[in-house]
Design a protein around this motif. Structure first.
Motif, PDB file in Angstrom:
ATOM      1  N   ALA A 249     -26.175  17.271   6.519  1.00 32.74           N
ATOM      2  CA  ALA A 249     -26.999  16.620   7.544  1.00 32.74           C
ATOM      3  C   ALA A 249     -28.229  15.979   6.918  1.00 32.74           C
ATOM      4  N   ARG A 250     -28.879  16.698   6.028  1.00 29.68           N
ATOM      5  CA  ARG A 250     -30.073  16.152   5.388  1.00 29.68           C
ATOM      6  C   ARG A 250     -29.736  14.930   4.546  1.00 29.68           C
ATOM      7  N   MET A 251     -28.647  15.006   3.784  1.00 27.64           N
ATOM      8  CA  MET A 251     -28.256  13.885   2.943  1.00 27.64           C
ATOM      9  C   MET A 251     -27.951  12.648   3.770  1.00 27.64           C
ATOM     10  N   LEU A 252     -27.287  12.831   4.910  1.00 27.58           N
ATOM     11  CA  LEU A 252     -26.928  11.702   5.771  1.00 27.58           C
ATOM     12  C   LEU A 252     -28.146  11.114   6.460  1.00 27.58           C
ATOM     13  N   PHE A 253     -29.022  11.968   6.976  1.00 30.48           N
ATOM     14  CA  PHE A 253     -30.163  11.491   7.750  1.00 30.48           C
ATOM     15  C   PHE A 253     -31.243  10.855   6.879  1.00 30.48           C
ATOM     16  N   VAL A 254     -31.364  11.336   5.631  1.00 31.98           N
ATOM     17  CA  VAL A 254     -32.374  10.791   4.724  1.00 31.98           C
ATOM     18  C   VAL A 254     -31.776   9.746   3.788  1.00 31.98           C
ATOM     19  N   ASP A 255     -30.463   9.515   3.920  1.00 37.99           N
ATOM     20  CA  ASP A 255     -29.756   8.520   3.119  1.00 37.99           C
ATOM     21  C   ASP A 255     -29.828   8.850   1.629  1.00 37.99           C
ATOM     22  N   LEU A 256     -29.368  10.065   1.276  1.00 38.71           N
ATOM     23  CA  LEU A 256     -29.374  10.520  -0.109  1.00 38.71           C
ATOM     24  C   LEU A 256     -27.967  10.468  -0.687  1.00 38.71           C
ATOM     25  N   GLY A 257     -27.867   9.994  -1.914  1.00 36.26           N
ATOM     26  CA  GLY A 257     -26.575  10.007  -2.592  1.00 36.26           C
ATOM     27  C   GLY A 257     -26.289  11.345  -3.235  1.00 36.26           C
ATOM     28  N   ARG A 258     -27.363  12.128  -3.438  1.00 36.59           N
ATOM     29  CA  ARG A 258     -27.235  13.447  -4.054  1.00 36.59           C
ATOM     30  C   ARG A 258     -28.462  14.256  -3.667  1.00 36.59           C
ATOM     31  N   PRO A 266     -38.861  26.633  -5.802  1.00 34.75           N
ATOM     32  CA  PRO A 266     -38.443  25.238  -5.597  1.00 34.75           C
ATOM     33  C   PRO A 266     -38.459  24.408  -6.880  1.00 34.75           C
ATOM     34  N   GLY A 267     -39.199  24.852  -7.878  1.00 35.62           N
ATOM     35  CA  GLY A 267     -39.252  24.116  -9.135  1.00 35.62           C
ATOM     36  C   GLY A 267     -38.155  24.516 -10.101  1.00 35.62           C
ATOM     37  N   GLU A 268     -37.353  25.499  -9.728  1.00 35.03           N
ATOM     38  CA  GLU A 268     -36.255  25.968 -10.569  1.00 35.03           C
ATOM     39  C   GLU A 268     -34.947  25.343 -10.091  1.00 35.03           C
ATOM     40  N   ILE A 269     -34.598  24.195 -10.655  1.00 34.08           N
ATOM     41  CA  ILE A 269     -33.396  23.478 -10.254  1.00 34.08           C
ATOM     42  C   ILE A 269     -32.185  24.110 -10.930  1.00 34.08           C
ATOM     43  N   VAL A 270     -31.206  24.501 -10.113  1.00 32.73           N
ATOM     44  CA  VAL A 270     -30.027  25.204 -10.645  1.00 32.73           C
ATOM     45  C   VAL A 270     -28.734  24.426 -10.440  1.00 32.73           C
ATOM     46  N   GLY A 271     -28.807  23.262  -9.802  1.00 33.81           N
ATOM     47  CA  GLY A 271     -27.590  22.497  -9.577  1.00 33.81           C
ATOM     48  C   GLY A 271     -27.876  21.193  -8.861  1.00 33.81           C
ATOM     49  N   VAL A 272     -26.824  20.435  -8.643  1.00 34.21           N
ATOM     50  CA  VAL A 272     -26.925  19.174  -7.916  1.00 34.21           C
ATOM     51  C   VAL A 272     -25.636  18.983  -7.120  1.00 34.21           C
ATOM     52  N   MET A 273     -25.760  18.408  -5.937  1.00 28.95           N
ATOM     53  CA  MET A 273     -24.578  18.147  -5.102  1.00 28.95           C
ATOM     54  C   MET A 273     -24.591  16.680  -4.676  1.00 28.95           C
ATOM     55  N   SER A 274     -23.476  16.003  -4.888  1.00 38.37           N
ATOM     56  CA  SER A 274     -23.359  14.594  -4.511  1.00 38.37           C
ATOM     57  C   SER A 274     -22.602  14.457  -3.200  1.00 38.37           C
ATOM     58  N   LEU A 275     -22.687  13.277  -2.600  1.00 38.67           N
ATOM     59  CA  LEU A 275     -21.906  12.996  -1.396  1.00 38.67           C
ATOM     60  C   LEU A 275     -20.415  13.153  -1.676  1.00 38.67           C
ATOM     61  N   ALA A 276     -19.987  12.709  -2.857  1.00 36.75           N
ATOM     62  CA  ALA A 276     -18.566  12.765  -3.194  1.00 36.75           C
ATOM     63  C   ALA A 276     -18.073  14.207  -3.242  1.00 36.75           C
ATOM     64  N   SER A 277     -18.817  15.089  -3.914  1.00 40.20           N
ATOM     65  CA  SER A 277     -18.380  16.484  -4.012  1.00 40.20           C
ATOM     66  C   SER A 277     -18.423  17.170  -2.656  1.00 40.20           C
ATOM     67  N   ALA A 278     -19.434  16.837  -1.844  1.00 34.84           N
ATOM     68  CA  ALA A 278     -19.527  17.421  -0.504  1.00 34.84           C
ATOM     69  C   ALA A 278     -18.355  16.975   0.365  1.00 34.84           C
TER      70      ALA A 278
END
Length: 296
Positions: A249-258, A266-278
Protein backbone atom coordinates in the motif's frame (compact mmCIF):
# COMPACT_ATOMS: atom_id res chain seq x y z
CA UNK A 1 -9.13 -39.36 -1.53
CA UNK A 2 -9.91 -35.99 -3.16
CA UNK A 3 -7.15 -34.21 -5.03
CA UNK A 4 -6.22 -30.80 -3.65
CA UNK A 5 -4.62 -28.06 -5.67
CA UNK A 6 -3.82 -24.47 -4.82
CA UNK A 7 -5.28 -21.47 -6.61
CA UNK A 8 -3.38 -18.21 -6.50
CA UNK A 9 -4.78 -14.69 -6.24
CA UNK A 10 -4.40 -14.00 -9.97
CA UNK A 11 -6.02 -17.26 -11.06
CA UNK A 12 -8.65 -16.65 -13.74
CA UNK A 13 -7.83 -12.97 -14.21
CA UNK A 14 -6.97 -11.53 -17.61
CA UNK A 15 -4.54 -8.81 -18.65
CA UNK A 16 -7.42 -6.47 -19.57
CA UNK A 17 -8.48 -6.36 -15.90
CA UNK A 18 -5.17 -4.94 -14.66
CA UNK A 19 -3.68 -2.95 -17.54
CA UNK A 20 -3.90 0.80 -17.95
CA UNK A 21 -5.19 2.33 -21.16
CA UNK A 22 -3.13 5.51 -20.95
CA UNK A 23 0.16 5.33 -22.80
CA UNK A 24 3.04 7.80 -22.64
CA UNK A 25 3.85 8.49 -26.29
CA UNK A 26 6.60 10.37 -28.09
CA UNK A 27 7.72 10.67 -31.70
CA UNK A 28 11.04 9.29 -32.84
CA UNK A 29 12.17 12.72 -34.05
CA UNK A 30 11.60 14.42 -30.69
CA UNK A 31 14.54 15.18 -28.42
CA UNK A 32 15.29 13.32 -25.23
CA UNK A 33 14.81 16.61 -23.39
CA UNK A 34 11.16 16.69 -24.43
CA UNK A 35 10.83 13.00 -23.70
CA UNK A 36 12.15 13.38 -20.15
CA UNK A 37 9.75 16.26 -19.53
CA UNK A 38 6.89 14.00 -20.59
CA UNK A 39 8.10 11.17 -18.36
CA UNK A 40 8.25 13.54 -15.40
CA UNK A 41 4.77 14.89 -16.13
CA UNK A 42 3.18 11.43 -16.31
CA UNK A 43 5.43 9.80 -13.69
CA UNK A 44 6.46 7.18 -16.22
CA UNK A 45 9.67 5.19 -16.55
CA UNK A 46 9.25 4.63 -20.29
CA UNK A 47 8.17 6.27 -23.55
CA UNK A 48 6.40 4.40 -26.34
CA UNK A 49 7.98 5.73 -29.53
CA UNK A 50 5.82 6.13 -32.63
CA UNK A 51 6.71 6.63 -36.28
CA UNK A 52 5.33 9.23 -38.72
CA UNK A 53 2.12 7.24 -39.14
CA UNK A 54 1.57 6.96 -35.39
CA UNK A 55 2.42 3.25 -35.27
CA UNK A 56 4.48 1.86 -32.37
CA UNK A 57 8.13 1.74 -33.39
CA UNK A 58 10.02 1.05 -30.16
CA UNK A 59 10.55 2.03 -26.55
CA UNK A 60 12.90 4.28 -24.59
CA UNK A 61 13.23 3.53 -20.88
CA UNK A 62 15.00 5.20 -17.98
CA UNK A 63 17.72 2.58 -18.41
CA UNK A 64 18.30 3.73 -22.00
CA UNK A 65 18.47 7.36 -20.90
CA UNK A 66 20.85 6.55 -18.07
CA UNK A 67 23.07 4.83 -20.63
CA UNK A 68 23.00 7.95 -22.82
CA UNK A 69 23.96 10.10 -19.82
CA UNK A 70 26.85 7.77 -19.03
CA UNK A 71 28.00 7.82 -22.66
CA UNK A 72 28.09 11.61 -22.66
CA UNK A 73 25.32 12.05 -25.22
CA UNK A 74 23.59 15.45 -25.21
CA UNK A 75 20.03 15.66 -23.94
CA UNK A 76 19.12 17.00 -27.40
CA UNK A 77 19.72 13.52 -28.86
CA UNK A 78 16.59 12.31 -30.65
CA UNK A 79 14.56 9.53 -29.11
CA UNK A 80 14.78 7.58 -32.36
CA UNK A 81 18.54 7.27 -31.86
CA UNK A 82 18.01 5.75 -28.42
CA UNK A 83 14.94 3.56 -28.81
CA UNK A 84 15.09 -0.22 -28.72
CA UNK A 85 12.75 -2.90 -30.02
CA UNK A 86 10.88 -5.03 -30.70
CA UNK A 87 8.29 -4.30 -28.03
CA UNK A 88 7.59 -6.95 -25.42
CA UNK A 89 3.87 -7.58 -25.77
CA UNK A 90 0.95 -9.62 -24.48
CA UNK A 91 -2.74 -9.74 -25.41
CA UNK A 92 -5.91 -8.48 -23.74
CA UNK A 93 -7.19 -11.95 -22.89
CA UNK A 94 -3.90 -13.51 -21.84
CA UNK A 95 -3.95 -14.88 -18.27
CA UNK A 96 -2.49 -12.31 -15.90
CA UNK A 97 -0.33 -15.04 -14.35
CA UNK A 98 1.31 -15.67 -17.73
CA UNK A 99 2.02 -11.97 -18.24
CA UNK A 100 3.64 -11.75 -14.80
CA UNK A 101 5.79 -14.77 -15.59
CA UNK A 102 6.84 -13.21 -18.92
CA UNK A 103 7.86 -9.96 -17.23
CA UNK A 104 10.06 -11.87 -14.81
CA UNK A 105 11.57 -14.10 -17.48
CA UNK A 106 12.26 -11.24 -19.88
CA UNK A 107 13.35 -8.91 -17.05
CA UNK A 108 11.16 -6.05 -18.25
CA UNK A 109 9.08 -3.62 -16.23
CA UNK A 110 6.21 -3.41 -18.68
CA UNK A 111 4.37 -5.34 -21.38
CA UNK A 112 2.46 -3.56 -24.11
CA UNK A 113 -1.00 -4.96 -24.69
CA UNK A 114 -2.39 -5.80 -28.13
CA UNK A 115 -6.00 -6.57 -28.99
CA UNK A 116 -7.78 -8.09 -31.97
CA UNK A 117 -5.82 -5.75 -34.24
CA UNK A 118 -2.28 -6.95 -33.64
CA UNK A 119 -0.90 -3.68 -35.03
CA UNK A 120 -2.63 -1.56 -32.40
CA UNK A 121 -1.37 -1.07 -28.84
CA UNK A 122 -4.37 -1.09 -26.50
CA UNK A 123 -2.55 -0.35 -23.26
CA UNK A 124 0.36 -1.23 -21.00
CA UNK A 125 0.79 -3.57 -18.05
CA UNK A 126 3.30 -2.86 -15.26
CA UNK A 127 4.13 -4.38 -11.89
CA UNK A 128 2.34 -1.53 -10.13
CA UNK A 129 -0.83 -2.27 -12.15
CA UNK A 130 -0.71 -5.92 -11.07
CA UNK A 131 -0.02 -5.03 -7.45
CA UNK A 132 -2.79 -2.45 -7.46
CA UNK A 133 -5.28 -5.08 -8.57
CA UNK A 134 -4.05 -7.62 -6.01
CA UNK A 135 -4.20 -4.99 -3.27
CA UNK A 136 -7.82 -4.18 -4.11
CA UNK A 137 -8.69 -7.88 -3.88
CA UNK A 138 -6.98 -8.15 -0.51
CA UNK A 139 -8.82 -5.09 0.81
CA UNK A 140 -12.19 -6.58 -0.15
CA UNK A 141 -11.45 -10.16 0.87
CA UNK A 142 -13.79 -11.35 3.64
CA UNK A 143 -10.73 -12.55 5.58
CA UNK A 144 -8.87 -9.27 5.13
CA UNK A 145 -7.36 -7.70 8.24
CA UNK A 146 -8.66 -4.32 7.06
CA UNK A 147 -12.25 -5.55 6.91
CA UNK A 148 -11.88 -7.19 10.31
CA UNK A 149 -10.69 -3.90 11.79
CA UNK A 150 -13.49 -1.89 10.19
CA UNK A 151 -16.21 -4.40 11.06
CA UNK A 152 -14.86 -5.17 14.52
CA UNK A 153 -14.38 -8.87 13.85
CA UNK A 154 -11.19 -9.27 15.83
CA UNK A 155 -7.48 -9.51 15.16
CA UNK A 156 -5.71 -10.07 11.87
CA UNK A 157 -4.99 -13.62 10.72
CA UNK A 158 -1.75 -14.80 12.31
CA UNK A 159 -0.36 -16.17 9.06
CA UNK A 160 -0.26 -12.92 7.11
CA UNK A 161 2.93 -12.57 5.05
CA UNK A 162 5.59 -10.26 6.46
CA UNK A 163 8.05 -8.12 4.53
CA UNK A 164 11.02 -10.15 5.77
CA UNK A 165 9.70 -13.17 3.86
CA UNK A 166 9.85 -11.29 0.56
CA UNK A 167 12.72 -8.80 0.87
CA UNK A 168 16.16 -9.26 -0.67
CA UNK A 169 18.73 -9.19 2.15
CA UNK A 170 21.45 -8.05 -0.25
CA UNK A 171 21.43 -4.25 -0.25
CA UNK A 172 23.80 -2.43 -2.57
CA UNK A 173 25.07 0.71 -0.91
CA UNK A 174 27.78 3.27 -1.57
CA UNK A 175 29.32 6.30 0.07
CA UNK A 176 27.33 9.40 -0.83
CA UNK A 177 30.50 11.06 -2.16
CA UNK A 178 30.85 8.56 -5.02
CA UNK A 179 30.68 10.25 -8.43
CA UNK A 180 27.74 9.69 -10.77
CA UNK A 181 29.86 7.98 -13.42
CA UNK A 182 30.91 5.26 -11.01
CA UNK A 183 27.39 5.00 -9.63
CA UNK A 184 25.98 4.42 -13.12
CA UNK A 185 28.56 1.68 -13.69
CA UNK A 186 27.41 -0.06 -10.50
CA UNK A 187 23.74 0.21 -11.48
CA UNK A 188 24.44 -1.23 -14.92
CA UNK A 189 26.77 -4.08 -14.00
CA UNK A 190 24.59 -5.24 -11.10
CA UNK A 191 21.24 -4.72 -12.83
CA UNK A 192 19.82 -2.48 -10.13
CA UNK A 193 17.29 0.32 -10.24
CA UNK A 194 18.67 2.30 -7.31
CA UNK A 195 21.57 2.52 -4.85
CA UNK A 196 21.37 3.31 -1.14
CA UNK A 197 23.86 6.02 -0.16
CA UNK A 198 25.55 6.21 3.24
CA UNK A 199 26.60 9.41 4.95
CA UNK A 200 29.89 10.01 6.75
CA UNK A 201 28.41 8.36 9.84
CA UNK A 202 27.70 5.15 7.93
CA UNK A 203 23.93 5.59 8.23
CA UNK A 204 21.54 5.86 5.25
CA UNK A 205 21.60 9.39 3.83
CA UNK A 206 19.64 9.06 0.61
CA UNK A 207 18.95 7.07 -2.54
CA UNK A 208 19.88 7.59 -6.18
CA UNK A 209 17.61 5.84 -8.67
CA UNK A 210 17.56 5.81 -12.44
CA UNK A 211 14.81 8.43 -12.21
CA UNK A 212 17.21 10.74 -10.35
CA UNK A 213 19.91 10.14 -12.95
CA UNK A 214 17.57 10.88 -15.86
CA UNK A 215 16.52 14.15 -14.21
CA UNK A 216 20.18 15.01 -13.59
CA UNK A 217 20.88 14.48 -17.31
CA UNK A 218 17.90 16.67 -18.16
CA UNK A 219 19.21 19.44 -15.88
CA UNK A 220 22.75 19.26 -17.21
CA UNK A 221 24.42 17.97 -14.04
CA UNK A 222 28.08 17.10 -14.58
CA UNK A 223 28.37 13.28 -14.45
CA UNK A 224 31.55 13.64 -12.37
CA UNK A 225 29.53 15.31 -9.59
CA UNK A 226 29.05 13.53 -6.26
CA UNK A 227 25.96 11.36 -5.96
CA UNK A 228 24.89 13.28 -2.85
CA UNK A 229 24.10 16.29 -5.06
CA UNK A 230 21.16 14.53 -6.71
CA UNK A 231 20.08 11.92 -4.14
CA UNK A 232 16.48 11.66 -2.98
CA UNK A 233 15.80 11.82 0.74
CA UNK A 234 14.67 10.77 3.23
CA UNK A 235 15.14 7.07 2.53
CA UNK A 236 11.72 5.41 2.30
CA UNK A 237 11.65 2.44 4.66
CA UNK A 238 9.43 -0.06 6.42
CA UNK A 239 10.00 -2.50 9.29
CA UNK A 240 10.89 -6.08 8.48
CA UNK A 241 7.87 -7.27 10.50
CA UNK A 242 5.40 -5.03 8.67
CA UNK A 243 2.78 -6.94 6.72
CA UNK A 244 3.34 -7.28 3.02
CA UNK A 245 -0.08 -5.70 2.38
CA UNK A 246 0.88 -2.58 4.34
CA UNK A 247 4.20 -2.28 2.53
CA UNK A 248 2.55 -2.69 -0.87
CA UNK A 249 0.00 0.00 0.00
CA UNK A 250 2.76 2.43 0.89
CA UNK A 251 4.71 1.68 -2.29
CA UNK A 252 1.62 2.22 -4.45
CA UNK A 253 0.39 5.37 -2.72
CA UNK A 254 3.81 7.05 -2.59
CA UNK A 255 4.76 5.78 -6.06
CA UNK A 256 7.87 3.85 -4.97
CA UNK A 257 9.67 1.35 -7.16
CA UNK A 258 11.31 -0.16 -4.09
CA UNK A 259 11.32 0.23 -0.33
CA UNK A 260 14.23 -0.37 2.03
CA UNK A 261 13.68 -2.54 5.09
CA UNK A 262 14.97 -1.78 8.58
CA UNK A 263 15.14 -3.66 11.86
CA UNK A 264 14.52 -2.13 15.32
CA UNK A 265 16.83 0.79 14.49
CA UNK A 266 15.48 2.71 11.45
CA UNK A 267 19.08 3.35 10.45
CA UNK A 268 19.87 -0.37 10.31
CA UNK A 269 18.89 -1.38 6.78
CA UNK A 270 18.58 -5.17 6.48
CA UNK A 271 16.95 -5.58 3.07
CA UNK A 272 15.12 -4.10 0.12
CA UNK A 273 11.85 -5.02 -1.58
CA UNK A 274 10.94 -4.07 -5.15
CA UNK A 275 7.55 -3.90 -6.84
CA UNK A 276 8.58 -6.87 -8.97
CA UNK A 277 9.41 -9.12 -6.01
CA UNK A 278 6.25 -8.05 -4.17
CA UNK A 279 4.09 -8.79 -7.22
CA UNK A 280 5.61 -12.22 -7.81
CA UNK A 281 5.21 -13.19 -4.15
CA UNK A 282 1.79 -11.69 -3.44
CA UNK A 283 0.24 -13.20 -6.53
CA UNK A 284 0.52 -16.73 -5.20
CA UNK A 285 1.06 -16.86 -1.45
CA UNK A 286 -1.69 -15.05 0.38
CA UNK A 287 -1.48 -16.88 3.69
CA UNK A 288 -4.30 -14.81 5.14
CA UNK A 289 -6.73 -16.68 2.90
CA UNK A 290 -4.88 -19.90 2.17
CA UNK A 291 -7.89 -22.04 3.06
CA UNK A 292 -9.90 -20.38 0.31
CA UNK A 293 -7.16 -21.25 -2.19
CA UNK A 294 -7.57 -24.98 -1.69
CA UNK A 295 -9.81 -26.50 -4.31
CA UNK A 296 -10.94 -30.11 -4.02
Amino acid sequence: MPMVRTRNVLGGLRVREAMRRQQVLARADETARRGVARMIKFKSDYLLITDDQGAAAGIVTQTDMTGAYYAGLPVETTLGEMMIGPLRCCYLDDPLEDALETMGREQVGQLFVRGADAEKIEGVLTYSDILGLVYRFCRHCRKSRYRMEVEGNGAAPGGEVRVEAVMDPEVNRCDCRIDLIRLMEILTTQGMGAVLLDGSDGRPAGVVSKSDLVIAWYRGVDPTAAAMTIMSRPVQTCHRRDTLTDAIARMLFVDLGRIFVHDADPGEIVGVMSLASAARHRSGTCKACIASRLVA
